[in-house]
Scaffold this active site. Structure first.
Site, PDB file in Angstrom:
ATOM      1  N   ASP A 176      -4.354 -21.285  99.577  1.00  0.00           N
ATOM      2  CA  ASP A 176      -3.246 -21.518  98.889  1.00  0.00           C
ATOM      3  C   ASP A 176      -2.018 -21.553  99.264  1.00  0.00           C
ATOM      4  O   ASP A 176      -1.109 -22.667  99.337  1.00  0.00           O
ATOM      5  CB  ASP A 176      -3.115 -20.685  97.435  1.00  0.00           C
ATOM      6  CG  ASP A 176      -3.891 -21.131  96.304  1.00  0.00           C
ATOM      7  OD1 ASP A 176      -4.637 -22.023  96.287  1.00  0.00           O
ATOM      8  OD2 ASP A 176      -4.166 -20.160  95.480  1.00  0.00           O
ATOM      9  N   ILE A 177      -1.641 -20.668 100.311  1.00  0.00           N
ATOM     10  CA  ILE A 177      -0.300 -20.686 100.904  1.00  0.00           C
ATOM     11  C   ILE A 177      -0.302 -21.647 102.016  1.00  0.00           C
ATOM     12  O   ILE A 177       0.710 -22.800 102.008  1.00  0.00           O
ATOM     13  CB  ILE A 177       0.078 -19.254 101.281  1.00  0.00           C
ATOM     14  CG1 ILE A 177       0.286 -18.292 100.097  1.00  0.00           C
ATOM     15  CG2 ILE A 177       1.298 -19.347 102.212  1.00  0.00           C
ATOM     16  CD1 ILE A 177       0.464 -17.088 100.621  1.00  0.00           C
TER      17      ILE A 177
END
Length: 403
Positions: A176-177
């Site tokens: 996600d990051i």
């Protein structure tokens, strides 16, 4: 105030959870105006992903970590009047960011084709699990499963042959990051392209693509050799010794990056003969003979304390470090000197502690100056300023549950 390189850029942020909000927080820190659209009465799911909660507030720490510098506007996109408001807002914005499933916004007339018809030079960034096309495009994607599908968990954890062996996910939402950061990078590139050509674009980012993309040297190890990399615990596939070692009172990380550093380590450790041993004289040889070398080093390292090793090795320029818990991280002298922990005023809690953006321009960290917003905190302000809606109109929309 530090430089704000994206000042004047306006983002309509339809995203939620982490990958999208991480992207838009990065853009807000760089000076963009981010309008975060949330469902009335509900908002971003992560507002409720606690405990822990911010003391004096109902906000979850998870939400606070990815929403600094934004304006929260509540609009129900399921209602036609809500869609009309969003269409009007799009006309005032440079970028739309969303992370709905493929086709999920079409029924609300908020997909790329619908909005491009309203604003032809729109930059529209879609974040999904698997991209806009392909056999998995219809699937939902979540970080944990993407770490597994994208190969990361085959590389993370102890070998199957050792106690506790097996696949392990990274301790933060890695895919996600990284996707959020790639999205921010792509949006900035699209803004530069638009400045040059006058044209917008549809950016397509997939968590799975990103996860495979950041396998870095491990991907190339496989593509170059045809051999599937295996889990090595804390060891490195291409560098030896480059791993964690038990000391007399804890652990340390030894990160020897070249043959000169290995020789200096051996001198400090009292085993100079290892640096001259033909089996260990070069990094390539040390990788080949890892199983012979590491047990010898294990016996040496466990004889002295972590602090003793760190001081002795730092003095001769051998990279090493402790394995800190988060309380130790935020008390570390270097972390404190760099002001990595920051505090911003919060309307309910008084203040909120956050982690600084690591980018610095001319010595100044680039951080948005406002705390993560309360749900709907800026609804009236934004709709009055950008759409010139009267107080009476806002009240009527609120009565209908549109805002």
């Amino acid at each position: 105030m530090p430089a704000q390189p994206l000042q004047g850029v306006r983002i309509l942020d339809l995203s939620r959870i982490l990958a999208g909000p991480w992207c838009s927080q990065q853009l807000a820190d760089l000076g963009a105006e981010v309008i975060k659209i949330e469902r009335p009465g509900e908002g971003d799911d992560t507002r409720r992903w606690g405990p822990p909660w911010l003391s004096g507030s109902q906000e979850a720490a998870y939400y606070l970590g990815a929403n600094r510098g934004k304006q929260s506007v509540t609009i129900d996109m399921a209602q036609p009047e809500g869609q009309a408001l969003l269409h009007e807002l799009v006309k005032t914005c440079d970028v739309v960011l969303e992370n709905f499933k493929v086709g999920g916004l079409k029924k609300y007339h908020l997909d790329y084709d619908s909005l491009k018809a309203i604003k032809p030079d729109l930059i529209y960034c879609s974040i999904t699990g698997f991209g806009q096309d392909g056999p998995y495009a219809h699937r939902a994607g979540y970080d944990f499963m993407i770490q597994g599908m994208g190969g990361l968990m085959s590389l993370t954890g102890q070998p199957d042959s050792e106690p506790g062996g097996g696949p392990v996910k990274v301790g933060v939402a890695f895919a996600d990051i990284f996707t959020g950061m790639y999205a921010a990078n792509a949006i900035m590139a699209a803004l530069l392209q638009k400045a040059r050509t006058g044209e917008g674009t549809h950016i397509d980012l997939a968590l799975l693509d990103v996860q495979v993309g950041v396998l870095a040297n491990q991907a190339l190890n496989y593509l170059t050799s045809g051999q599937v990399p295996q889990r090595l615990g804390n060891a490195h596939p291409n560098i030896v010794p480059y791993q964690a070692f038990a000391t007399a009172d804890g652990y340390m990380i030894l990160a020897v990056g070249n043959d000169g550093q290995f020789r200096r380590f051996c001198e400090v450790a009292g085993c100079r003969e290892l640096a001259d041993d033909p089996r260990f004289v070069s990094n390539g040889k040390r990788v080949e003979n890892r199983q012979l070398l590491i047990p010898l080093l294990v016996e040496r390292v466990r004889l002295r304390s972590t602090a003793d090793w760190l001081a002795s090795l730092e003095a001769v320029g051998v990279p090493c470090g402790p394995i800190n818990t988060l309380d130790q991280v935020f008390e570390d002298p270097q972390v404190k000197h760099r002001s990595v922990e920051i505090s911003l005023p919060h309307p309910e809690a008084g203040e909120v502690k956050l982690v600084s953006n690591p980018i610095r321009f001319d010595g100044e960290a680039l951080n948005a100056q406002s705390a993560p917003p309360l749900l709907g905190q800026h609804t009236d302000q934004v709709l009055e300023q950008l759409l010139q809606l009267s107080p009476e109109r806002l009240a009527a929309l609120r009565d209908k549950g549109v805002i």
